[in-house]
Design a protein around this motif. Structure first.
Motif, PDB file in Angstrom:
ATOM      1  N   UNK A   1     132.451 -17.098  52.156  1.00 26.92           N
ATOM      2  CA  UNK A   1     132.204 -18.086  51.099  1.00 26.92           C
ATOM      3  C   UNK A   1     131.860 -19.416  51.764  1.00 26.92           C
ATOM      4  N   UNK A   2     130.687 -19.948  51.482  1.00 27.33           N
ATOM      5  CA  UNK A   2     130.225 -21.185  52.110  1.00 27.33           C
ATOM      6  C   UNK A   2     129.787 -22.196  51.054  1.00 27.33           C
ATOM      7  N   UNK A   3     130.423 -23.393  51.081  1.00 23.04           N
ATOM      8  CA  UNK A   3     130.001 -24.481  50.206  1.00 23.04           C
ATOM      9  C   UNK A   3     128.889 -25.260  50.896  1.00 23.04           C
ATOM     10  N   UNK A   4     127.801 -25.495  50.151  1.00 28.11           N
ATOM     11  CA  UNK A   4     126.698 -26.305  50.658  1.00 28.11           C
ATOM     12  C   UNK A   4     126.596 -27.527  49.759  1.00 28.11           C
ATOM     13  N   UNK A   5     127.190 -28.618  50.193  1.00 22.21           N
ATOM     14  CA  UNK A   5     127.334 -29.820  49.373  1.00 22.21           C
ATOM     15  C   UNK A   5     128.092 -29.449  48.095  1.00 22.21           C
ATOM     16  N   UNK A   6     127.792 -30.117  46.987  1.00 20.10           N
ATOM     17  CA  UNK A   6     128.559 -29.874  45.763  1.00 20.10           C
ATOM     18  C   UNK A   6     127.794 -29.034  44.756  1.00 20.10           C
ATOM     19  N   UNK A   7     126.505 -28.797  45.011  1.00 16.60           N
ATOM     20  CA  UNK A   7     125.675 -28.101  44.029  1.00 16.60           C
ATOM     21  C   UNK A   7     125.303 -26.684  44.430  1.00 16.60           C
TER      22      UNK A   7
ATOM     23  N   UNK B   1     132.316 -18.134  38.129  1.00 10.99           N
ATOM     24  CA  UNK B   1     132.362 -18.831  39.413  1.00 10.99           C
ATOM     25  C   UNK B   1     133.149 -20.137  39.327  1.00 10.99           C
ATOM     26  N   UNK B   2     133.908 -20.294  38.235  1.00 11.34           N
ATOM     27  CA  UNK B   2     134.776 -21.452  38.102  1.00 11.34           C
ATOM     28  C   UNK B   2     134.087 -22.722  37.640  1.00 11.34           C
ATOM     29  N   UNK B   3     132.827 -22.632  37.188  1.00 13.55           N
ATOM     30  CA  UNK B   3     132.066 -23.809  36.767  1.00 13.55           C
ATOM     31  C   UNK B   3     132.221 -24.028  35.258  1.00 13.55           C
ATOM     32  N   UNK B   4     132.289 -25.306  34.863  1.00 14.33           N
ATOM     33  CA  UNK B   4     132.356 -25.633  33.437  1.00 14.33           C
ATOM     34  C   UNK B   4     131.399 -26.785  33.159  1.00 14.33           C
ATOM     35  N   UNK B   5     131.039 -26.939  31.896  1.00 14.54           N
ATOM     36  CA  UNK B   5     130.245 -28.085  31.440  1.00 14.54           C
ATOM     37  C   UNK B   5     130.649 -28.380  30.000  1.00 14.54           C
ATOM     38  N   UNK B   6     130.970 -29.635  29.737  1.00  4.20           N
ATOM     39  CA  UNK B   6     131.413 -30.062  28.412  1.00  4.20           C
ATOM     40  C   UNK B   6     130.658 -31.325  28.031  1.00  4.20           C
ATOM     41  N   UNK B   7     129.912 -31.259  26.915  1.00  3.65           N
ATOM     42  CA  UNK B   7     129.110 -32.398  26.462  1.00  3.65           C
ATOM     43  C   UNK B   7     129.829 -33.095  25.309  1.00  3.65           C
ATOM     44  N   UNK B   8     130.036 -34.409  25.483  1.00  5.23           N
ATOM     45  CA  UNK B   8     130.735 -35.227  24.483  1.00  5.23           C
ATOM     46  C   UNK B   8     129.944 -36.497  24.204  1.00  5.23           C
TER      47      UNK B   8
ATOM     48  N   UNK C   1     123.883 -16.644  45.570  1.00  7.29           N
ATOM     49  CA  UNK C   1     123.673 -18.086  45.718  1.00  7.29           C
ATOM     50  C   UNK C   1     123.894 -18.753  44.368  1.00  7.29           C
ATOM     51  N   UNK C   2     124.916 -19.594  44.280  1.00  4.23           N
ATOM     52  CA  UNK C   2     125.164 -20.421  43.100  1.00  4.23           C
ATOM     53  C   UNK C   2     124.458 -21.759  43.260  1.00  4.23           C
ATOM     54  N   UNK C   3     123.801 -22.203  42.189  1.00  7.35           N
ATOM     55  CA  UNK C   3     123.151 -23.519  42.237  1.00  7.35           C
ATOM     56  C   UNK C   3     123.374 -24.242  40.910  1.00  7.35           C
ATOM     57  N   UNK C   4     123.776 -25.508  41.002  1.00  6.34           N
ATOM     58  CA  UNK C   4     123.944 -26.362  39.826  1.00  6.34           C
ATOM     59  C   UNK C   4     122.727 -27.267  39.740  1.00  6.34           C
ATOM     60  N   UNK C   5     121.842 -26.992  38.770  1.00  8.42           N
ATOM     61  CA  UNK C   5     120.628 -27.791  38.621  1.00  8.42           C
ATOM     62  C   UNK C   5     120.939 -29.160  38.032  1.00  8.42           C
TER      63      UNK C   5
END
Length: 812
Positions: free
Chosen positions: A296-302, A56-63, A348-352
């Motif tokens: 496709x509907x964006x609901x805020x950024x999360x 879904x195009x999401x990434x996370x990188x911890x530095x 439904x995609x959700x970024x916790x």
């Protein structure tokens, strides 16, 4: 010993978690149209750590918190974005990448960083659209047939046989939802409209733990999300198909849609020809269509919602009336065969948090097949009236009488599923990612409902047979860890655990998955994997190629689930300039609980249950070596694929080949595919494919003898009248199943595309030639008795000679 193992595992975990304070960078990577990019790379050039976007195009990188960061964001075919800053706390960064046309500016770090999965294939959209095809229509399945380990079926068919498996052992996913039938026109066109597709991948081994339900492969197809900025469309026409694609924003930058539709127009011509030959009111034809819709509907950024819908249908029908005035007979025939898929899903995609992402899916999918045949005959004839005196009233001696007869049959089958599933991605750090989730699937099988009738003046027969509708439930859970140890070693360790309940019988299955990759150098990688797969349904095909009458049935206590174990090793080399790529892979796969139709059995028109028409408990072994050489850059690109393989099956203690081993029908010892793509100019593209395969296996008789058939009357029909002759037929003796190998198959196809930018869009003319040197490849063989010698002769039937095609496409 146990304490030592626990200490080692804890040490590895602590080393990967790290002791320094960490902060996360996370977000989405899109293109300028708002489409999320799958597999895009975000890479810190200072720490040498990076991440890859998910489906879904999401990434996370911890530095490390407080470090200076020098990010490089890249995706093959897009210009690189660079960003430098100091990381003080968790940061949300979304990136938009721009396409580039100059091949020299394409970033290659993305290709090098992106870990090459064992037994996984991806074909860029540019090459999929360039592969020549029989119909002139772009078809992703035709492109995958050119890959190592993937065999094609009958000529022209888009069915794929992956590493010795059958077509039913491939899991086709459209936006995470299975499709049961993926072919139109008897397998010559797939149901996937390339205009609506964003990304495809084929996994033939080293299956991630989230996948289950099939033995041989997963074909994961992702539809486009839709342009968030402006409206665009596409119109195309080819010898068989007319299509339309449209996309755009519903609310700019917040919601979007795509819509695509395709329809064949063979029936328009066939109906016209039928009316010319048989008169007004008569029709005969074939048509198919596909419709795709996605919102496709964006609901805020999360949060983001996706609604996907697909429906497709094939119909072969005829309505013919005959009027034979010379014998005062009127008759009519009506017949139709119709089959198709329906699919709908809500996701439904959700970024916790910066590190935790989830996707919830609710879905429905359905496959159905319906056929009927009705015939009516009416004949008027003269009969003698025995009550009339011929001397007194000779004109009344004969009178008209009418007889009527009607007969027909009907057949219906269906399978449909309801699914609810949840998937989680937890990005612990740059070296450790954990994915887990589960699903509940409610399966419903309608194996077959048959009815038939016959009515005459003296006969009235009507019967029906209905297999019991089978409902089953499947629950599965999975967990998988992607772990990097040091700079050179990568592991994917997981398991897929499923429960399957049918007819009050519970099946349990633990399916371990293990994949490892070792970087022997910056450009050379070694991989190995093991996967166990279980399949809770079976397919009884009526013929060997993909057909409309695919007969799906559930695994039961009487017919257990199929299972497979597969081992593979892989060696991959990418040249430092990213220009050439070489892959070698070996695999060994075993299969159990396979099924096969009994000899001389059909699931049509029989009162028997489907379970009594099959042989059970079959086993299979498939092993092979695969090689792939690719050229990625320059005016001339393409690949050479070669597969050396052997696939055998056995049904012990059954009449099939007397319980001995026999070659699978599509066992191909050698399979070679060459694809070349030449960008002559910016607007002219040439492409060609050449394929060579060992011929398919088939069963041929070795001897024959005359055998008594039936008693018949003078009209060749069953009768209670006096028997006038004996009827004999030829009976054949077979030495074994698939005992004959067809001649080798080879074919050259070419295509050319001419693109021109017009005032309101881009126009493309496409020209192709299928089977350029008109090779008469065998489609099937048959015996025929020669009239002159009265001896049986074996004949070859070839389907396609050289066939040209032309297509027109306009993007606006």
């Amino acid at each position: 010993m146990k304490k030592r193992i626990k200490f080692i595992l804890l040490s590895i975990l602590m080393a990967n978690l790290g002791l320094a304070q960490k902060s996360s960078i996370s977000g989405f990577i899109n293109n300028t149209e708002g489409e999320t990019l799958i597999g895009a790379v975000i890479y810190d050039q200072i720490s040498k750590k990076g991440a890859i976007t998910n489906n879904f195009g999401f990434y996370s990188l911890k530095l490390n918190t407080g470090d200076s960061i020098k990010l490089r964001v890249s995706y093959i075919g897009y210009a690189v974005i660079k960003k430098q800053f100091s990381l003080k706390s968790n940061k949300r960064l979304n990136f938009t990448l721009h396409t580039v046309t100059d091949i020299k500016t394409i970033d290659v770090i993305a290709e090098k960083f992106n870990r090459k999965e064992v037994s996984s294939l991806k074909i860029p959209a540019k090459y999929i659209s360039a592969v020549p095809s029989l119909t002139g229509e772009v078809d992703i399945m035709k492109a995958y047939q050119l890959m190592p380990g993937v065999a094609s079926g009958a000529e022209g068919s888009n069915a794929i046989y992956v590493r010795g498996g059958s077509p039913d052992q491939n899991l086709f996913l459209l936006d995470d939802v299975p499709l049961y039938n993926v072919s139109h026109l008897g397998g010559f066109v797939s149901v996937f409209d390339n205009s609506a597709i964003k990304e495809t991948s084929l996994i033939k081994g080293a299956f991630p733990a989230k996948y289950g339900g099939r033995l041989s492969s997963v074909v994961d197809i992702r539809m486009k999300d839709g342009n968030f900025k402006e409206y665009h469309g596409e119109f195309g026409i080819s010898p068989l198909i007319t299509k339309l694609f449209f996309e755009g924003p519903i609310v700019k930058d917040k919601s979007s849609f795509i819509f695509s539709a395709r329809r064949s127009y063979i029936d328009l011509f066939s109906n016209m020809l039928t009316r010319i030959q048989y008169g007004k009111g008569n029709t005969a034809g074939y048509r198919f269509y596909d419709i795709n819709l996605k919102l496709n509907q964006k609901i805020k950024d999360k949060d983001r919602l996706f609604f996907s819908f697909y429906t497709g249908d094939d119909k072969l029908s005829g309505n013919i009336n005959f009027n034979e005035s010379d014998i005062d007979m009127n008759s009519s025939v009506k017949a139709a065969t119709q089959w198709g898929n329906d699919l709908a899903s809500l996701r439904w995609n959700h970024v916790y948090s910066n590190n935790l992402f989830s996707n919830l899916t609710l879905a429905y999918t359905n496959y159905n097949f319906r056929s009927f045949f009705d015939a009516y005959v009416q004949q008027v004839y003269l009969v003698e009236d025995t009550t009339v005196n011929p001397l007194e009233n000779p004109e009344e001696l004969f009178k008209e009488d009418t007889t009527t007869a009607s007969f027909g049959n009907k057949y219906d089958l269906a399978v449909f599923d309801y699914t609810a599933k949840i998937d989680y991605n937890w990005y612990i750090n740059a070296k450790l990612e954990i994915n887990w989730g589960g699903a509940y699937i409610s399966h419903h099988y309608k194996p077959g409902e048959t009815s038939a009738y016959m009515k005459t003046d003296s006969v009235d027969i009507d019967y029906a047979h209905k297999d019991v509708i089978t409902n089953s439930a499947e629950i599965y859970f999975y967990a998988e860890s992607s772990l990097q140890i040091g700079k050179w070693l990568f592991f994917d360790i997981g398991a897929h655990y499923s429960l399957y309940l049918v007819d009050n019988e519970l099946f349990k299955s633990l399916q371990p998955r293990l994949s490892t990759r070792l970087k022997l150098s910056e450009n050379l990688k070694f991989g190995a994997s093991y996967s166990k797969m279980v399949q809770y349904l079976h397919l009884l095909p009526s013929i060997d190629m993909s057909s409309p009458s695919d007969f799906w049935v559930p695994a039961t206590g009487e017919v257990p689930p199929e299972e497979a174990d597969q081992f593979s090793i892989n060696l991959h080399y990418l040249t430092p300039d990213n220009k050439y790529e070489f892959t070698a892979e070996a695999y060994y796969k075993t299969m159990t609980e396979l099924i096969e139709m009994k000899q001389h059995q059909s699931f049509f028109g029989s009162m028997e249950s489907w379970a009594n028409k099959i042989e059970k408990g079959g086993i299979g072994i498939s092993k092979g070596l695969e090689f792939l050489a690719k050229k990625n850059n320059g005016k001339i690109t393409g690949w050479l694929a070669y597969t050396l393989s052997k696939t055998e099956r056995r049904f012990e203690n059954t009449p099939i080949n007397s319980g001995n081993w026999f070659p699978f029908k599509y066992d191909r010892r050698h399979d070679i595919s060459i694809f070349l793509n030449y960008d002559v100019t910016k607007n002219i593209n040439l492409s060609a494919t050449w394929v060579f395969t060992t011929g398919s296996s088939m069963t041929l008789a070795g001897e024959k003898f005359p055998a008594l058939d039936f008693y018949v009357d003078d009209f060749g029909s069953y009768s209670s009248k006096e028997i006038t002759e004996w009827e004999f037929r030829d009976a054949f003796i077979y030495s074994g199943k698939n005992n004959y190998r067809m001649p080798s198959y080879h074919r050259l196809d070419i295509a050319a595309k001419f693109t021109k930018k017009k005032k309101r869009g881009i126009r493309t003319w496409s020209f192709g030639i299928f089977n350029l040197y008109s090779r008469k490849n065998p489609y099937f063989y048959f015996y025929k008795k020669e009239k002159e010698t009265n001896k049986m002769q074996l004949y070859k039937f070839s389907l396609f000679p050289v066939i040209p095609s032309v297509g027109y496409n306009f993007k606006f």
